[in-house]
Design a protein around this motif. Sequence first.
Motif, PDB file in Angstrom:
ATOM      1  N   SER A  63       0.282  19.146 -18.761  1.00  0.00           N
ATOM      2  CA  SER A  63       0.061  17.815 -18.668  1.00  0.00           C
ATOM      3  C   SER A  63       0.887  16.873 -19.293  1.00  0.00           C
ATOM      4  CB  SER A  63      -1.708  17.679 -18.540  1.00  0.00           C
ATOM      5  OG  SER A  63      -1.989  17.517 -19.931  1.00  0.00           O
TER       6      SER A  63
ATOM      7  N   ARG B  99       1.653  12.934  -8.839  1.00  0.00           N
ATOM      8  CA  ARG B  99       0.315  13.069  -9.020  1.00  0.00           C
ATOM      9  C   ARG B  99      -0.037  13.583 -10.471  1.00  0.00           C
ATOM     10  NH1 ARG B  99      -3.345  14.948  -4.301  1.00  0.00           N
ATOM     11  NH2 ARG B  99      -5.062  14.098  -5.907  1.00  0.00           N
ATOM     12  N   TYR B 100       0.489  14.693 -10.747  1.00  0.00           N
ATOM     13  CA  TYR B 100       0.356  15.403 -12.156  1.00  0.00           C
ATOM     14  C   TYR B 100       1.007  14.472 -13.105  1.00  0.00           C
ATOM     15  CZ  TYR B 100       0.313  19.853  -9.218  1.00  0.00           C
ATOM     16  OH  TYR B 100       0.164  20.839  -8.443  1.00  0.00           O
TER      17      TYR B 100
ATOM     18  N   CYS C  37      -1.880  12.086 -14.316  1.00  0.00           N
ATOM     19  CA  CYS C  37      -3.069  12.791 -14.825  1.00  0.00           C
ATOM     20  C   CYS C  37      -3.126  12.716 -16.289  1.00  0.00           C
ATOM     21  CB  CYS C  37      -2.992  14.260 -14.692  1.00  0.00           C
ATOM     22  SG  CYS C  37      -3.558  14.645 -13.022  1.00  0.00           S
ATOM     23  N   ALA C  38      -4.373  12.410 -16.851  1.00  0.00           N
ATOM     24  CA  ALA C  38      -4.479  12.347 -18.226  1.00  0.00           C
ATOM     25  C   ALA C  38      -4.620  13.719 -19.168  1.00  0.00           C
ATOM     26  CB  ALA C  38      -6.093  11.499 -18.535  1.00  0.00           C
ATOM     27  N   ASP C  39      -5.041  14.675 -18.537  1.00  0.00           N
ATOM     28  CA  ASP C  39      -5.042  15.937 -19.277  1.00  0.00           C
ATOM     29  C   ASP C  39      -5.070  17.181 -18.283  1.00  0.00           C
ATOM     30  OD1 ASP C  39      -7.558  15.950 -18.130  1.00  0.00           O
ATOM     31  OD2 ASP C  39      -8.675  15.638 -19.976  1.00  0.00           O
TER      32      ASP C  39
ATOM     33  N   THR D  71      -7.142  19.123 -17.477  1.00  0.00           N
ATOM     34  CA  THR D  71      -8.316  19.279 -16.295  1.00  0.00           C
ATOM     35  C   THR D  71      -8.036  18.375 -15.130  1.00  0.00           C
ATOM     36  OG1 THR D  71      -9.910  19.258 -18.227  1.00  0.00           O
ATOM     37  CG2 THR D  71     -10.763  18.764 -16.216  1.00  0.00           C
ATOM     38  N   GLU D  72      -7.460  17.358 -15.459  1.00  0.00           N
ATOM     39  CA  GLU D  72      -7.250  16.718 -14.015  1.00  0.00           C
ATOM     40  C   GLU D  72      -6.180  17.288 -13.271  1.00  0.00           C
ATOM     41  OE1 GLU D  72      -6.563  12.586 -14.864  1.00  0.00           O
ATOM     42  OE2 GLU D  72      -8.283  12.123 -15.906  1.00  0.00           O
TER      43      GLU D  72
ATOM     44  N   ALA E 197      -7.534  20.028 -11.283  1.00  0.00           N
ATOM     45  CA  ALA E 197      -8.217  19.427 -10.132  1.00  0.00           C
ATOM     46  C   ALA E 197      -7.322  18.968  -8.983  1.00  0.00           C
ATOM     47  CB  ALA E 197      -9.170  18.103 -10.640  1.00  0.00           C
ATOM     48  N   VAL E 198      -6.109  18.499  -9.238  1.00  0.00           N
ATOM     49  CA  VAL E 198      -5.013  17.960  -8.368  1.00  0.00           C
ATOM     50  C   VAL E 198      -4.534  19.210  -7.644  1.00  0.00           C
ATOM     51  CG1 VAL E 198      -2.771  17.149  -8.026  1.00  0.00           C
ATOM     52  CG2 VAL E 198      -4.513  15.791  -9.368  1.00  0.00           C
TER      53      VAL E 198
END
Length: 175
Positions: A51, A145-146, A149-151, A153-154, A157-158
């Motif tokens: 991430s 999109r990646y 992401c903040a981390d 986990t996000e 999810a994507v």
Amino acid sequence: MECHVYYEGDDDPKKCTARRLEKFDEATLYRTMRQVPYGVVLNPHAEQALSPADADDGLGTLVALDCSWESAEEAAFKMNGVHRALPFLVAANPVNYGRPFQLTTVEALAAACCIFDDWDRAEELLSHFRWGETFLTLNEEPLRRYSNCADSTEVVAVQEEYLADEADGDGTMSE
């Protein structure tokens, strides 16, 4: 972003993207583990997804594995660094075109650069391959999109959204 590669040399030298990166001074190849510098290790067997939060952990250094899938787990286990797996992406290389998770070394390094929001470096790496631009085109949406992401986990999810769409067979993203 510095690129380093642990290189076992067990593939066709004419098709090896790591060797081509070395030829153009885009990456440094190492034949022994102890030579490989500390960094973010792109490990397909890692338990955590790469991430943007990992960008500082490797101190500007990416490490890829250029070895067979069979030896990748053992090789990665021995490497120092922050181990991360790349999320869902599709290969553009001629050998594995369209196959998810079957990336070449250059595709893996370029993907990591994109996730770290260093698109220029990704383009530099891929510029030495006829199909390089295709990799960015095929994966533009997930990579963007990646990279937002903040981390981890996000990112997962994507990735799960993409995998669900792959299972449905429609190839489109749902919001």
